[in-house]
Design an enzyme around this catalytic site. Structure first.
Site, PDB file in Angstrom:
ATOM      1  N   LYS A 103     -13.337  -6.437  -6.800  1.00  0.00           N
ATOM      2  CA  LYS A 103     -13.735  -6.821  -5.437  1.00  0.00           C
ATOM      3  C   LYS A 103     -15.141  -7.407  -5.529  1.00  0.00           C
ATOM      4  CE  LYS A 103     -10.761  -3.907  -2.629  1.00  0.00           C
ATOM      5  NZ  LYS A 103      -9.686  -3.813  -3.613  1.00  0.00           N
ATOM      6  N   LYS A 116       0.832  -1.198   0.000  1.00  0.00           N
ATOM      7  CA  LYS A 116       0.000   0.000   0.000  1.00  0.00           C
ATOM      8  C   LYS A 116       0.876   1.262   0.000  1.00  0.00           C
ATOM      9  CE  LYS A 116      -4.168  -1.933   0.629  1.00  0.00           C
ATOM     10  NZ  LYS A 116      -5.338  -1.739  -0.266  1.00  0.00           N
TER      11      LYS A 116
END
Length: 327
Positions: free
Chosen positions: A246, A140
């Protein structure tokens, strides 16, 4: 056919908070669904909302499940479900689990991308994950300064074996200048970087398109395509890069399959930190998609998240034991 419907909520605390541009995430909340037919066979599904990605909240999902009757006679789903995509995914999954008599699949770690901790922790963590078989690592960015994060990643790339690939995820947290800095760095390391995920906010789609043409490093959409409708819209606007899906918050997996069968996009099925129940539904979906086009190379699934949780019993694939654990 009549089915008995039950659900149980869960709360899972992360070993350490997940830090992204969206903030700090400490507890994953969701619901495990159970459907039992007249012969006593059971199927399981999961509702794993992610409201900052546009899904319903946990409270809305809980309220919906509380209003469902305990006896379901068919597959008809209330018309409000388009506003409850995680619930829709969970209900379709629980019916599929029961009807297809699905057994858990043990997916090799080499077929999954795994999320690393940030900073110094990643330098200590990757070796254990490598020994466990992982070859694709996710990191990230967009939380600290560009210079600080690039320094950590230079150190990480200096340690990773040549067979390792790195995915960077900005969660839409960069501006155009920072995105260009990152893409310059990625291009210099283009043999090691698989893609840069969602460097800019969804509103900056035109800029994302320009950047995708200018740089060698592939760019993936994520926040921009939180729903199936958004995925279709970006596809028809000409996005030919990577799509991070997702699926657990995208609604009907059947509708996603129908779209993919017509338009075989370059995609990555990605986790929203589900339990083993939701993870198995995602693995099954990925297998169904891969079978539609077996000759197309498929990317590692973004499902390497289990190490982020304590040993709470919700990563096991003995569904009855997992269910009893929540009782």
């Amino acid at each position: 056919m009549s089915y008995r419907f039950e659900f149980r909520p869960y709360n899972r605390r992360f070993r350490q908070p997940v830090r992204t541009h969206h903030g700090e995430w400490q507890v994953r909340q969701g619901l495990i669904l159970k459907l039992t037919d007249e012969d006593g066979r059971s199927g399981f599904g999961e509702v794993a909302p992610l409201p900052w990605f546009g899904s319903e909240t946990f409270e809305q999902a809980l309220d919906f499940c509380q209003q469902l009757p305990t006896q379901l006679s068919d597959h008809r789903v209330p018309s409000l479900l388009p506003t409850l995509p995680a619930c829709q995914f969970g209900l379709e999954s629980v019916f599929a689990s029961l009807e297809r008599k699905l057994r858990p699949i043990d997916l090799p770690n080499a077929q999954c991308g795994v999320l690393l901790a940030r900073g110094q922790a990643s330098l200590a963590q990757w070796q254990t994950l490598w020994r466990q078989g992982y070859r694709v690592f996710k990191y990230k960015i967009g939380v600290g300064s560009v210079a600080e994060e690039i320094d950590w990643l230079d150190q990480l790339l200096g340690q990773l074996p040549l067979g390792a690939k790195l995915r960077l995820d900005a969660n839409g947290g960069l501006n155009e200048l920072a995105a260009r800095q990152w893409l310059d760095w990625c291009d210099r390391n283009n043999q090691r970087i698989e893609f840069l995920e969602q460097p800019l906010p969804p509103k900056d789609f035109d800029t994302l398109m320009r950047l995708s043409y200018r740089y060698q490093t592939p760019i993936a959409l994520d926040e921009s395509i939180a729903s199936l409708e958004q995925l279709k819209a970006h596809f028809h606007q000409g996005w030919d890069g990577i799509y991070v899906i997702k699926a657990a918050i995208m609604g009907s997996p059947q509708r996603l399959q129908h779209f993919y069968h017509k338009y075989p996009i370059d995609l990555v099925i990605s986790s929203v930190f589900e339990t083993a129940v939701g993870r198995q539904a995602l693995i099954r979906l990925a297998i169904d998609l891969a079978m539609a086009y077996p000759d197309i190379p498929h990317r590692a699934l973004g499902l390497g998240t289990e190490q982020w949780f304590t040993n709470d019993g919700l990563s096991q694939t003995n569904w009855q034991q997992l269910w009893q654990r929540l009782g």
